[in-house]
Design an enzyme around this catalytic site. Sequence first.
Site, PDB file in Angstrom:
ATOM      1  N   SER A 157       7.421  -0.861  -0.451  1.00 40.49           N
ATOM      2  CA  SER A 157       6.231  -0.021  -0.320  1.00 40.49           C
ATOM      3  C   SER A 157       6.035   0.819  -1.569  1.00 40.49           C
ATOM      4  CB  SER A 157       6.357   0.896   0.901  1.00 40.49           C
ATOM      5  OG  SER A 157       7.372   1.872   0.684  1.00 40.49           O
ATOM      6  N   SER A 158       4.845   1.393  -1.666  1.00 37.17           N
ATOM      7  CA  SER A 158       4.567   2.419  -2.666  1.00 37.17           C
ATOM      8  C   SER A 158       4.707   3.759  -1.963  1.00 37.17           C
ATOM      9  CB  SER A 158       3.146   2.246  -3.235  1.00 37.17           C
ATOM     10  OG  SER A 158       2.884   3.228  -4.216  1.00 37.17           O
TER      11      SER A 158
END
Length: 400
Positions: free
Chosen positions: A79-80
């Site tokens: 994920s970011s």
Amino acid sequence: MTKEGDKNYLRRGFQNETNFLRNRVVSQLVERGFIRNKKIEDAFRKVPRHIFLPGIEPQEVYSDVSIITKKIGIEPISSSTQLSLMASMLEILHLKKGMKVLEIGAGTGYNAAIMAELVGDERKIISVDIDAETVEEAQQNLAKAGYKGVTIKCADGAKGFTENAPYDRIIVTCSIRNILIPLIKQLKEDGIMVLPIWFNGTQITPALEKQRNGDLISLSATIGGLMDIRSKTFQEIQVEPSKKEAEELLICSEHPEMFPEEKIKSLLQSPHQEKELPLKEALSQRGGDFFIFLALHEKKSVELFVETDANEFAFGDSAAGIVDLENNSACLISRNNKLFIYGNLSTYRKLLSLSKRWERLKKPGVDKLQVFVFMHNQITLQKNDLIFREKFPTIVVRIL
């Protein structure tokens, strides 16, 4: 207007929109106190996050949310990071011009770009990721955003990256259960390492300074909330036997083996009592001060998030508290600070006892915690110290 003129017009419109959205979310982070350092603010205003998240709508890119970038089935594996959490970690990392930094978990490359701005030299940033595909994508994103000098390597982050050691700073953008010894060895004396550590049902992210004898002492700390570090690549996970198609509960704990989903569901779908909670600030947000205190004292603490749309559980879409399956008891705090009690009252009594102790200690939050990592057996404890001997190296959390 020509076709080329149309393209330029649309391009300028998109650029104006992303600039507006980027500046708006950064201003919100400043107002909420997540960004305090002007240099960090300037870096967030400069680096275009949308380049690192192609295909994601700008409104989502420039909102304070974690954005899943890779899944296997329904399970997210990359994920970011949520912007407020990223900013909080960078604030306590205390980056300065010319520092050499190792990042564990390259992700999209966005965090590396922010750090390149802060140290003033792209070549000083080394980021590693276990997935070759993620490394390639991060490299492409960085090049497109104008940060070709950042080094991205495919390697097992748990082993660090000896080729460029020692480092002034190390930041780990995934959660761990034990301090990684190779990272300690690759950190300079007086260097700082920021990493989210699991403590039962919560994560705490200390900024650990390396002492002359190799021990680590935190200078400050913030909350956590990151995915676990992985020892397997994307490809290795893909070929494993698939899990069941859908999970109804996301169970967040250092000890997931203690919380089989079917047994938790059975308990939480049984008759329950509902009570008002005397602590209004107990769980106003994930990582609330009381729950961090509770998790440090209780191995069976857990956070639960409902993954389906069905409103199956009385507490709503999320809750945190104590689940004791052996004794058929659970006491959970819902998002709106209501108490839900299942089975017998043992967990309820335990939670109330801890809440009274928390109040007697003047409601300490994460800013009142100091973390010690002892590489040797010489440990001196003070009143209110919590020792985690099952971790290696031994960790002590001191309530100031």
